[in-house]
Motif scaffolding. Structure first.
Motif: not given
Length: 285
Positions: A182-185, A226-236, A238-243, A261-262
């Motif tokens: 996920l980090n590579n993506i 703004v951009g990467i911060g927003f992506i960070t919140l989504i990944i944080f 949705a971490a269980p779903i992504l896992a 992932i978090r």
């Protein structure tokens, strides 16, 4: 650069055992060692192509041929996927997959070289060899920060893999693999920003445009928050779903992967901010 890449390619191809041993703890698993050595041999063939792609890409960007740069990236991606598929169909094994990667690098290099054949190209190459110590010294000085980072990024996972195996065995290693994938993506957002920022900073610094340098740095920092911060919140969130997307049958590994992932998500804006300032310092000398 070409001579250096050829030497590296020959070293990897002739001594894959030493390289594979340096990459991690593979002792006792002869099948895995053999696969790693086969893949290294296949990838080693493309080392010069990979280096020249890294050299030509910024020049093509600076010369304003964005279409050629995009075509080179797409050609590498498509040819690598097709090559991997053919390696499976033709039973070429892991060596065939490594060879496909090498061929894709040479295809990307060929696409980029087409730009330099145009009459409108600002860069002209000659076959005459000039070795100037001052130029070589400047290149090494400018490239040392990035080279140090690459070396550190190579050593870090080797140490981390060893610690992970010793602490959590295969369970922790599986969770770490999910995090790394996920980090590579997610890294595409930060790496794209850094590449653009380094290019713009270098141009503006050459023009002594102090106002432009301040503006591009502020815009980059704003994009991170703004951009990467927003992506960070989504990944944080949705971490269980992504896992669960990666790990379906083991709740313990899934839980560890979600935690990893978090932590990866928290690191995204911090790493991007660090990379932007490194690019700024490198671009301004």
């Amino acid at each position: 650069g070409g001579l250096f890449s050829i030497l590296i390619s020959m070293a990897i191809f002739l001594f894959p055992g030493i390289i594979s041993s340096a990459l991690g703890k593979l002792s006792g698993n002869s099948a895995l060692i053999d696969l790693v050595q086969q893949y290294l041999k296949g990838v080693a063939i493309g080392t010069p192509g990979l280096l020249f792609v890294a050299i030509f890409s910024p020049l093509v960007h600076i010369d304003g041929d964005q279409i050629c740069a995009r075509c080179a990236v797409m050609s590498i991606f498509i040819s690598d996927v097709i090559g991997d598929y053919l390696a499976g169909v033709l039973h070429a094994g892991i060596f065939g997959m490594g060879l496909a990667t090498s061929i894709s690098n040479y295809i990307g290099m060929a696409v980029l070289m087409m730009h330099f054949l145009r009459k409108s190209c600002s860069f002209h190459f000659t076959l005459r060899f000039h070795f100037e110590c001052n130029v070589i010294r400047t290149i090494f000085g400018k490239g040392l920060p990035k080279a140090t980072k690459r070396i550190a990024n190579t050593i870090r996972p080797i140490i981390l893999n060893g610690l992970t195996l010793s602490i959590g065995a295969s369970t922790a290693m599986a969770a770490l693999s999910v995090r790394n994938n996920l980090n590579n993506i997610m890294d595409i957002f930060g790496s794209g920003l850094v590449s653009a920022a380094l290019l713009m900073v270098s141009i503006l610094y050459g023009e002594q445009n102090v106002t432009g340098l301040r503006q591009i740095t502020r815009q980059a920092v704003r994009y991170i928050f703004v951009g990467i911060g927003f992506i960070t919140l989504i990944i944080f969130a949705a971490a269980p779903i992504l896992a669960r997307f990666y790990i379906k049958d083991d709740p313990q590994v899934c839980s560890m992967a979600a935690t990893a992932i978090r932590f990866m998500a928290i690191n995204l804006p911090i790493n991007a901010l660090n990379e932007v300032y490194v690019s700024f310092l490198q671009g301004t000398g």
